[in-house]
Design a protein around this motif. Structure first.
Motif, PDB file in Angstrom:
ATOM      1  N   CYS A  68      -9.067   0.776  -3.681  1.00 39.14           N
ATOM      2  CA  CYS A  68      -8.972  -0.650  -3.986  1.00 39.14           C
ATOM      3  C   CYS A  68     -10.140  -1.157  -4.822  1.00 39.14           C
ATOM      4  N   GLN A  84       0.820  -1.202   0.000  1.00 34.42           N
ATOM      5  CA  GLN A  84       0.000   0.000   0.000  1.00 34.42           C
ATOM      6  C   GLN A  84       0.859   1.260   0.000  1.00 34.42           C
ATOM      7  N   ASN A 130      -1.225  -3.593  -6.105  1.00 33.39           N
ATOM      8  CA  ASN A 130      -1.572  -2.412  -5.333  1.00 33.39           C
ATOM      9  C   ASN A 130      -2.101  -1.328  -6.265  1.00 33.39           C
TER      10      ASN A 130
END
Length: 145
Positions: free
Chosen positions: A101, A39, A95
């Motif tokens: 997301c 992340q 990622n």
């Protein structure tokens, strides 16, 4: 004189908590915990987990590193080393440097393509996971395939 190329596969090791790795992959959260540091990456990175029939991790590879906006995911790159590792199942993790997301249209298209190719070659895509800031999205949890 002709030359024949020898394929050499080398492995490097990555330290992880024993309780995360020494058991079958049972949930997308377990994969997220293994790769949550993605992340913080400024470029999109694609990782492929190679699993055995018991869903234990045999190995993993960084299949692509892109830009802050995306990475080119080629199916041949995803499946080549999985076949060499004698995997029966794979999980693709990437990622999103923006921190979101939720899957984009290209993410959905890529996941569906990899899933179809995996079924064709009997190397199943178990999940396609997108890691954002402190959260993740799992295609299998959302019944995408």
């Amino acid at each position: 004189m002709a030359y024949l190329k020898e394929l050499k596969v080398t492995f490097t090791r990555r330290r992880v908590d024993d309780d995360l790795l020494n058991k079958p992959v049972e949930s997308p959260r377990q994969v997220y915990e293994l790769f949550r540091e993605m992340q913080d990456e400024t470029k999109e990175k694609v990782i492929v987990l190679h699993l055995n029939p018991q869903l234990e991790v045999l190995s993993y590879e960084v299949a692509a590193i892109g830009t802050g906006r995306g990475a080119l995911i080629e199916p041949v790159e995803i499946f080549r080393n999985a076949i060499l590792a004698r995997a029966t199942t794979i999980i693709v993790v990437h990622n999103d440097p923006s921190g979101h997301c939720q899957p984009s249209a290209p993410d959905i298209e890529t996941a569906e393509r990899l899933h179809a190719l995996g079924e064709l070659h009997q190397l199943l895509l178990q999940d396609f996971i997108i890691i954002g800031d402190g959260e993740f999205y799992s295609f299998s949890e959302h019944s995408r395939f």
